[in-house]
Design an enzyme around this catalytic site. Structure first.
Site, PDB file in Angstrom:
ATOM      1  N   ASN A  63       0.871  -1.173   0.000  1.00  0.00           N
ATOM      2  CA  ASN A  63       0.000   0.000   0.000  1.00  0.00           C
ATOM      3  C   ASN A  63       0.911   1.227   0.000  1.00  0.00           C
ATOM      4  OD1 ASN A  63      -1.784   2.049   0.510  1.00  0.00           O
ATOM      5  ND2 ASN A  63      -2.831   1.024   2.207  1.00  0.00           N
TER       6      ASN A  63
ATOM      7  N   ARG B 280      -2.370  -1.914  -3.702  1.00  0.00           N
ATOM      8  CA  ARG B 280      -3.566  -1.103  -3.530  1.00  0.00           C
ATOM      9  C   ARG B 280      -3.468   0.110  -4.455  1.00  0.00           C
ATOM     10  NH1 ARG B 280      -4.978   3.387   0.788  1.00  0.00           N
ATOM     11  NH2 ARG B 280      -7.174   3.623   0.277  1.00  0.00           N
TER      12      ARG B 280
ATOM     13  N   HIS C  14     -12.841   3.116  -0.689  1.00  0.00           N
ATOM     14  CA  HIS C  14     -12.926   2.145   0.421  1.00  0.00           C
ATOM     15  C   HIS C  14     -13.577   0.838  -0.020  1.00  0.00           C
ATOM     16  CE1 HIS C  14     -12.947   5.634   3.580  1.00  0.00           C
ATOM     17  NE2 HIS C  14     -11.723   5.157   3.438  1.00  0.00           N
TER      18      HIS C  14
ATOM     19  N   ARG D 112     -11.331  16.039   6.131  1.00  0.00           N
ATOM     20  CA  ARG D 112     -12.083  16.349   4.902  1.00  0.00           C
ATOM     21  C   ARG D 112     -13.519  16.715   5.251  1.00  0.00           C
ATOM     22  NH1 ARG D 112     -10.704  10.812   2.044  1.00  0.00           N
ATOM     23  NH2 ARG D 112      -8.906  10.594   3.394  1.00  0.00           N
TER      24      ARG D 112
ATOM     25  N   GLU E  46      -8.354  -4.558   5.115  1.00  0.00           N
ATOM     26  CA  GLU E  46      -8.202  -4.254   3.689  1.00  0.00           C
ATOM     27  C   GLU E  46      -7.058  -5.041   3.061  1.00  0.00           C
ATOM     28  OE1 GLU E  46      -8.578  -0.045   5.012  1.00  0.00           O
ATOM     29  OE2 GLU E  46      -9.400   0.271   3.020  1.00  0.00           O
TER      30      GLU E  46
END
Ligand code: ADP
Length: 369
Positions: free
Chosen positions: A8, A65, A154, A215, A355
């Site tokens: 990742n 990823r 996601h 965010r 993940e």
């Protein structure tokens, strides 16, 4: 050949995890790449270090990823030059994320030339959202020309967690409807019908939807015009403000929900408002997705906040008994796997996300293993 290395690559870090089947053989994080005193001068050196440290004999695949797959990628994909070119082509859609993944892919292909490399996209799971769920009502020719639509992110987390929820309920995945709430630093909700994403809150970028650590989530687009025209801020500064100085941080000065909870407990009004805004947005989308799905079997919380913050779960789903959602306060306080009471028509669950494991599984899947 059951080992899979998951990479990742972020702009200044590389997270890695080596799997043998479903078990983790090694994992780690190379941070502050390129910074003074950081772990490595560049991505190549970072990956070289990871390869040197790990026993990579018998490696079936490397799973990368990739945040944005654009319109082209609807599933995990074996990487070749053409795939790299297509990931490059969507860099304008994810300027902060895709370049890092591309450098990770380039270096891994060079260092491990005989090992299949698979790109696993955060967007791919949402490829099943019907057109009315990804289309914004803007000038259609502009949208078409500039690939403006909802992509959603996601995806690996929503896929993994919704499947785990079906298993937890002892139901077949293809007959289970779940609302998944991934609440980490980034946050998104997803409506999953029979294992397929049918709605999600993030859009063109991971900026829309729920309130996040830094965010904003959804804002009226006029906010941007107003900040530009009336406040005189340049467009880059507005983007920086809405992505890095908004959300919980913008409202309280803290991006970590634990700090917000702490201040709220001490009666701080800004922290109280931020918590209420955060939970209210989740509640609004839960309501929306109940209506999108029609029948919902479970609502599942995951990621740092979702797995650990009973107060958020209670404030987001409290008072919804008439909709068949009844939380059990003791189970919720203990972060149990199932936090709804026995008479709750809709199960409410807490499922830790994974993940990297999902990326490893999807990488194997792309190789037909
Ligand atoms: P990422 O999205 O970076 O993977 P995580 O899923 O680990 O992040 O979520 C990180 C966030 O989870 C932290 O910013 C923090 O606000 C929140 N968090 C972690 N532990 C707790 C806790 N015990 N209580 C409340 N919030 C928590």
């Amino acid at each position: 050949m059951s080992r899979v290395l998951v990479l990742n690559s972020g702009s200044s870090s590389v997270k890695y995890r080596l799997f043998d089947g479903a078990s983790t053989v090694a994992k780690g994080l190379i941070e502050r790449i390129g910074e003074q005193g950081g772990d490595a001068p560049d991505h190549r050196a970072a990956l070289q270090r990871i390869m040197d440290e790990l026993d990579l004999d018998d490696l079936a695949a490397v799973g990368h990823r990739v945040v944005h797959g654009g319109p082209a990628f609807t599933t995990a994909t074996l990487i070749d030059d053409d795939v790299v070119a297509q990931i490059e082509a969507v860099v304008p859609l994810a300027p902060l994320h895709n370049p890092a993944a591309l450098s990770g892919i380039a270096v891994a292909r060079k260092l491990l030339p005989s090992v299949p490399q698979v790109a696993v996209f955060d967007t791919a799971f949402h490829a099943t959202i019907p057109p009315e769920g990804v289309t914004w009502a803007i000038d259609a020719s502009l949208a078409q020309r500039w690939q403006i639509r909802r992509y959603g992110f996601h995806g690996t987390s929503h896929a993994y967690v919704s499947r785990r929820t079906a298993a937890l309920l002892g139901r077949p995945v293809d007959d289970t409807n779940v609302i998944t709430l991934h609440l980490g630093n980034g946050a998104s909700a997803c409506a999953v019908a029979g294992g397929r994403s049918v709605a999600t809150t993030m859009g063109l970028s991971p900026q829309g939807g729920l309130v996040m650590g830094t965010r904003s989530g959804d804002v009226d687009p006029t906010v941007v015009f107003h900040l530009h025209r009336v406040a005189g801020l340049p467009i880059d500064e507005i983007e920086n403000s809405l992505t890095r100085h908004a959300g919980l941080l913008g409202l309280t000065g803290e991006n970590d929900l634990r700090a917000v909870l702490h201040r709220r407990a001490a009666g701080d009004p800004a922290a109280t408002l931020a918590f209420d805004v955060y939970c209210r947005r989740i509640r609004e989308y839960v309501g929306a997705y109940l209506a999108v799905l029609g029948r919902v079997d479970a609502i599942t919380f995951t990621a740092g906040v979702g797995e650990n913050a009973p107060a958020v779960r209670a404030a987001s789903l409290g008072g919804l008994e008439s909709l068949g959602i009844v939380l059990d306060p003791a189970l919720n306080a203990a972060n149990e796997e199932r936090i709804s009471s026995d008479d709750s028509r809709i199960a409410v669950c807490v499922v830790p996300t994974d993940e990297e494991l999902e990326i490893a599984d999807q990488a194997r899947g792309a190789l037909g293993q």
